[in-house]
Design a protein around this motif. Sequence first.
Motif, short mmCIF file in Angstrom:
data_model
loop_
_atom_site.label_atom_id
_atom_site.label_comp_id
_atom_site.label_asym_id
_atom_site.label_seq_id
_atom_site.Cartn_x
_atom_site.Cartn_y
_atom_site.Cartn_z
N ALA A 189 -5.01 -3.54 -5.71
CA ALA A 189 -3.82 -4.38 -5.69
C ALA A 189 -3.82 -5.33 -4.50
N VAL A 190 -4.24 -4.85 -3.35
CA VAL A 190 -4.28 -5.72 -2.16
C VAL A 190 -5.30 -6.83 -2.37
N VAL A 191 -6.47 -6.48 -2.87
CA VAL A 191 -7.51 -7.49 -3.08
C VAL A 191 -7.05 -8.53 -4.10
N VAL A 192 -6.53 -8.07 -5.24
CA VAL A 192 -6.15 -9.01 -6.30
C VAL A 192 -4.90 -9.80 -5.94
N PHE A 193 -3.82 -9.11 -5.60
CA PHE A 193 -2.55 -9.80 -5.44
C PHE A 193 -2.37 -10.49 -4.09
N VAL A 194 -2.82 -9.86 -3.02
CA VAL A 194 -2.61 -10.44 -1.69
C VAL A 194 -3.73 -11.42 -1.35
N LYS A 195 -4.97 -10.99 -1.50
CA LYS A 195 -6.11 -11.82 -1.08
C LYS A 195 -6.45 -12.91 -2.10
N LEU A 196 -6.72 -12.53 -3.34
CA LEU A 196 -7.19 -13.51 -4.34
C LEU A 196 -6.08 -14.42 -4.85
N LEU A 197 -4.94 -13.83 -5.22
CA LEU A 197 -3.86 -14.64 -5.76
C LEU A 197 -2.94 -15.21 -4.69
N GLY A 198 -2.98 -14.66 -3.49
CA GLY A 198 -2.18 -15.18 -2.39
C GLY A 198 -0.69 -14.98 -2.56
N LEU A 199 -0.29 -13.92 -3.25
CA LEU A 199 1.14 -13.68 -3.44
C LEU A 199 1.79 -13.29 -2.10
N PRO A 200 3.04 -13.67 -1.92
CA PRO A 200 3.71 -13.42 -0.63
C PRO A 200 4.17 -11.96 -0.49
N MET A 201 3.22 -11.06 -0.39
CA MET A 201 3.54 -9.65 -0.12
C MET A 201 2.56 -9.14 0.92
N VAL A 202 3.03 -8.21 1.72
CA VAL A 202 2.19 -7.69 2.79
C VAL A 202 1.64 -6.32 2.39
N VAL A 231 0.82 -1.22 0.00
CA VAL A 231 0.00 0.00 0.00
C VAL A 231 0.86 1.27 0.00
N PRO A 232 1.82 1.44 0.92
CA PRO A 232 2.65 2.65 0.86
C PRO A 232 3.46 2.76 -0.43
N ALA A 233 3.94 1.61 -0.94
CA ALA A 233 4.72 1.63 -2.18
C ALA A 233 3.86 2.12 -3.35
N ILE A 234 2.62 1.66 -3.43
CA ILE A 234 1.72 2.10 -4.50
C ILE A 234 1.37 3.57 -4.34
N LEU A 235 1.11 4.01 -3.12
CA LEU A 235 0.79 5.42 -2.88
C LEU A 235 1.93 6.33 -3.33
#
Length: 153
Positions: A132-145, A99-103
């Motif tokens: 990005a959080v919904v798609v990459f972290v939640k749905l795809l489960g990529l290892p990023m916080v 989130v901070p990186a995208i902002l």
Amino acid sequence: MPSFIRHPKDFWTGIIFLFFGVGAVVIGQDYAMGSAGRMGPAYFPSVLGTLLAGIGLIGIIRSFIVVGEPIGRFYMKELLMILVAIILFGILMRGAGLVPAILVLIFLSAYAGPKFNVKEVTMLAVGLAVFAVVVFVKLLGLPMVAFGPWLGF
């Protein structure tokens, strides 16, 4: 520009395409080509590089025939701001989180443009961060916080 180059934008675009196309073909020479039915690691870069070089050559030839407008101002400050935004995104991803990186990426990139509006950029940045959080972290489960250890998470 020399007078025989009638369309400078096509000329320089063609040079760039030709450079990257030939570069891809040259780099692909170190790998096995294979065949169309059983492609090797060099097949895709070689074919794509050849097509890209061909498009570049067409652009260069076209620049001698078609009349076009000259190249405008080179926006060095804006290019550097976008480059810094991308580098900061890479640095902030691990420590501060997605989130901070995208902002930071969105705000710095938008600030490089001539029509910067804080309200619009804030809405865009927040929307893209949530997406990005919904798609990459939640749905795809990529290892990023979403928020990293630098922020106490």
